[in-house]
Design an enzyme around this catalytic site. Structure first.
Site, PDB file in Angstrom:
ATOM      1  N   HIS A   1       0.954  -1.228  -0.039  1.00  0.00           N
ATOM      2  CA  HIS A   1       0.079  -0.167   0.063  1.00  0.00           C
ATOM      3  C   HIS A   1       0.783   1.203   0.068  1.00  0.00           C
ATOM      4  CE1 HIS A   1      -2.599   3.002   2.226  1.00  0.00           C
ATOM      5  NE2 HIS A   1      -3.511   2.602   1.219  1.00  0.00           N
TER       6      HIS A   1
ATOM      7  N   HIS B   1      -0.983  10.259  -3.459  1.00  0.00           N
ATOM      8  CA  HIS B   1      -2.252   9.983  -2.833  1.00  0.00           C
ATOM      9  C   HIS B   1      -3.167  10.992  -2.889  1.00  0.00           C
ATOM     10  CE1 HIS B   1      -4.997   9.341   0.324  1.00  0.00           C
ATOM     11  NE2 HIS B   1      -5.073   8.035   0.035  1.00  0.00           N
TER      12      HIS B   1
ATOM     13  N   GLU C   1      -4.646   3.207  -8.563  1.00  0.00           N
ATOM     14  CA  GLU C   1      -5.861   3.777  -8.351  1.00  0.00           C
ATOM     15  C   GLU C   1      -6.139   5.087  -8.812  1.00  0.00           C
ATOM     16  OE1 GLU C   1      -6.852   4.454  -3.912  1.00  0.00           O
ATOM     17  OE2 GLU C   1      -8.457   5.691  -4.563  1.00  0.00           O
TER      18      GLU C   1
HETATM   19  O1  G3P Z   1      -6.920   1.908  -2.705  1.00  0.00           O
HETATM   20  C1  G3P Z   1      -7.101   1.172  -1.490  1.00  0.00           C
HETATM   21  C2  G3P Z   1      -6.719   1.900  -0.325  1.00  0.00           C
HETATM   22  O2  G3P Z   1      -5.530   2.494  -0.728  1.00  0.00           O
HETATM   23  C3  G3P Z   1      -7.755   3.006  -0.403  1.00  0.00           C
HETATM   24  O3  G3P Z   1      -7.293   4.214   0.407  1.00  0.00           O
HETATM   25  O4  G3P Z   1      -7.013   6.304   0.980  1.00  0.00           O
HETATM   26  O5  G3P Z   1      -5.216   4.645   1.090  1.00  0.00           O
HETATM   27  O6  G3P Z   1      -5.869   5.345  -1.167  1.00  0.00           O
HETATM   28  P1  G3P Z   1      -6.327   5.026   0.134  1.00  0.00           P
HETATM   29 CA    CA Z   2      -5.284   3.737  -2.631  1.00  0.00          CA
END
Ligand code: G3P
Ligand code: CA
Length: 332
Positions: free
Chosen positions: A14, A56, A150
């Site tokens: 992540h 992000h 993403e």
């Molecule tokens: O993309 C999965 C997760 O990362 C979603 O939350 O805010 O960390 O992008 P975020």
């Molecule tokens: Ca994410």
């Protein structure tokens, strides 16, 4: 690699190995690679000149020194938007561990035990640069690591006159990843964007519908309570290959006897052949009622049977899965 039949859950780093190095830096991605992540995540926003950046936030001030380097470039809301900066300007920024205004108004580390927030060692990578890094490491390490991209706030980008979906697909096409179905996931909170990828943009890559809580105010018309219902999952299965739920949509806390309460979301998704990749496993931010990282994994992997895990700690997650595959006493 993306199938869920009979295989170990995928380790999805992540924002890279973000438990150890500032999120989305090339250093965090290289460490995640060496830690054996199956997939490495890229959140993507665009620069002023339309270049996909691995960031992000649509804002820059929580993870970079933009306020010091470009004072006066904030919008009226006081925020510095990546889309207001050219790639040349973005390259001048230094990335640091995520910070937020504390009670005294000063910037404080969101995760105090992680990499020192004062560091100025790192820059903002483009998506193309990160792909070059991961391809290079795949070659030198003799392995194959996937992308898990993403699209961040695609509707906001469109209102700004920029099409982030098309920009990302262009990079994937230029790097040959548009054909590597087993090595790329595309994920988004906005269901309309995923439908557009599958329909108008004819994307064949696996798509993951992220599930938020409605109270978070994601920039989408999606109703996440509805999407999590049997009817909503039926609908998701028509355009996507899986769901990315928040951990707390699977683990519902403890009952009076202290047993973990598990929602029916994973079962319902599996009944529709949808993969389930929950977010986010953090050793230093465990859910209520969870005493250790292994305990969280026992619930998500052992009880809920998820297919992959977004984790800030890919090494701990991989280690758990190895121990689970070869319990103590059976290892040589
Ligand atoms: O993309 C999965 C997760 O990362 C979603 O939350 O805010 O960390 O992008 P975020
Ligand atoms: Ca994410």
């Amino acid at each position: 690699m993306v199938s869920r039949t009979g295989s170990q859950p995928l380790v999805i780093a992540h924002r890279g190995a973000s438990g150890y190095l500032p999120e989305h830096t090339l250093a965090a991605k290289a460490v995640a690679h060496v830690m054996g992540a199956d997939f490495i995540e890229q959140d993507v926003v665009l620069s002023a000149d339309g270049v996909p950046l691995v960031l992000h936030d649509i804002h820059l001030e929580q993870t970079t020194d933009v306020a010091q380097r470009f004072p006066g470039r904030a919008r009226a809301d006081g925020r510095f938007y990546a889309i207001d900066f050219s790639l040349e300007e973005i390259r001048q920024l230094r990335v640091h561990e995520r910070s937020a205004a504390g009670e005294s108004g000063t910037q404080e580390a969101v995760f105090p035990e992680r990499f020192p927030v004062q560091s100025a060692l790192f820059g903002v990578p483009t998506l193309a640069e990160e792909i070059e890094l991961l391809n290079g490491l795949d070659r030198s390490r003799g392995c194959s690591t996937g992308l898990y991209i993403e699209l961040k706030s695609p509707n906001w980008h469109l209102r700004e006159g920029a099409d982030s979906a098309v920009a990302v697909l262009d990079v994937l096409r230029e790097t040959g990843y548009d054909q590597r179905r087993d090595q790329v996931f595309l994920q988004c909170f906005d269901d309309a964007t995923l439908r557009r990828l599958r329909g108008e943009l004819r994307v064949a890559l696996p798509l993951i519908q992220l599930l938020a809580d409605n109270s978070w105010g994601e920039d989408t018309a999606a109703d996440f309570d509805q999407l999590r219902s049997p009817g909503g999952l039926d609908e998701i299965a028509r355009y996507a290959d899986g769901i990315g739920p928040w951990i707390m949509q699977i683990y519902l806390g403890r009952d009076a006897a202290g047993q973990a309460r598990i929602s029916d979301l994973v079962r319902l998704a599996h009944e529709r052949s949808l993969l389930v990749h929950p977010y986010t496993l953090r050793r230093d931010a465990l859910p209520p009622g969870i005493a250790s990282f292994d305990e969280l994994l026992d619930i998500l992997v052992g009880q809920a049977a998820v297919d992959g895990l977004f984790t800030d700690f890919p090494d701990l997650t991989r280690d758990y899965l190895c121990r689970r595959a070869a319990p103590r006493g059976t290892r040589s």
